[in-house]
Design a protein around this motif. Structure first.
Motif, PDB file in Angstrom:
ATOM      1  N   SER A  10     -25.393 -14.622  20.447  1.00 44.25           N
ATOM      2  CA  SER A  10     -24.122 -15.333  20.620  1.00 44.25           C
ATOM      3  C   SER A  10     -23.150 -14.400  21.329  1.00 44.25           C
ATOM      4  O   SER A  10     -23.443 -13.212  21.544  1.00 44.25           O
ATOM      5  N   GLU A  43     -16.643 -21.340  16.123  1.00 45.85           N
ATOM      6  CA  GLU A  43     -17.911 -22.028  16.359  1.00 45.85           C
ATOM      7  C   GLU A  43     -18.466 -21.670  17.736  1.00 45.85           C
ATOM      8  O   GLU A  43     -19.650 -21.391  17.889  1.00 45.85           O
ATOM      9  N   GLU A  71     -19.889 -17.979  17.990  1.00 50.55           N
ATOM     10  CA  GLU A  71     -21.029 -17.707  17.110  1.00 50.55           C
ATOM     11  C   GLU A  71     -22.291 -18.493  17.485  1.00 50.55           C
ATOM     12  O   GLU A  71     -23.364 -18.168  17.012  1.00 50.55           O
ATOM     13  N   ARG A  72     -22.176 -19.515  18.326  1.00 49.36           N
ATOM     14  CA  ARG A  72     -23.324 -20.373  18.583  1.00 49.36           C
ATOM     15  C   ARG A  72     -24.163 -19.892  19.752  1.00 49.36           C
ATOM     16  O   ARG A  72     -23.675 -19.260  20.677  1.00 49.36           O
ATOM     17  N   ASN A  73     -25.428 -20.211  19.649  1.00 46.26           N
ATOM     18  CA  ASN A  73     -26.381 -20.069  20.735  1.00 46.26           C
ATOM     19  C   ASN A  73     -27.568 -20.947  20.360  1.00 46.26           C
ATOM     20  O   ASN A  73     -28.218 -20.709  19.348  1.00 46.26           O
ATOM     21  N   LEU A  74     -27.823 -21.943  21.142  1.00 43.84           N
ATOM     22  CA  LEU A  74     -28.893 -22.883  20.823  1.00 43.84           C
ATOM     23  C   LEU A  74     -30.270 -22.217  20.871  1.00 43.84           C
ATOM     24  O   LEU A  74     -31.243 -22.762  20.320  1.00 43.84           O
TER      25      LEU A  74
END
Length: 81
Positions: free
Chosen positions: A18, A72, A75-78
């Protein structure tokens, strides 16, 4: 902000990192990343307010959601397992 190339960013992203993870690798504190995005969005919203594209009610609604949305986002990473 991260001080990395687009190629490095893309590689880290593929690895599931992320923005917070990438910053940590570069010795950048989470607080600095949050402040960067908060400042950016605040400045953009001020432009919209001055142009009349955003009323006060909409502005305050976005301000209250901003911290949660930024958290959000950074912090996100698919690709993260």
């Amino acid at each position: 902000m991260l001080g990395i190339t687009q190629v490095a960013y893309d590689q880290y992203w593929k690895e599931g990192l992320s923005i917070v993870d990438m910053a940590k690798k570069k010795g950048i504190e989470r607080r600095e990343i949050e402040n960067y995005f908060i400042t950016f969005h605040y400045q953009e919203m001020q432009k919209w307010r001055k142009k009349g594209a955003m009323n006060e009610r909409h502005y305050f609604h976005l301000v209250y959601e901003l911290k949660e949305d930024i958290t959000e986002f950074i912090e996100r990473n698919l690709n993260k397992e």
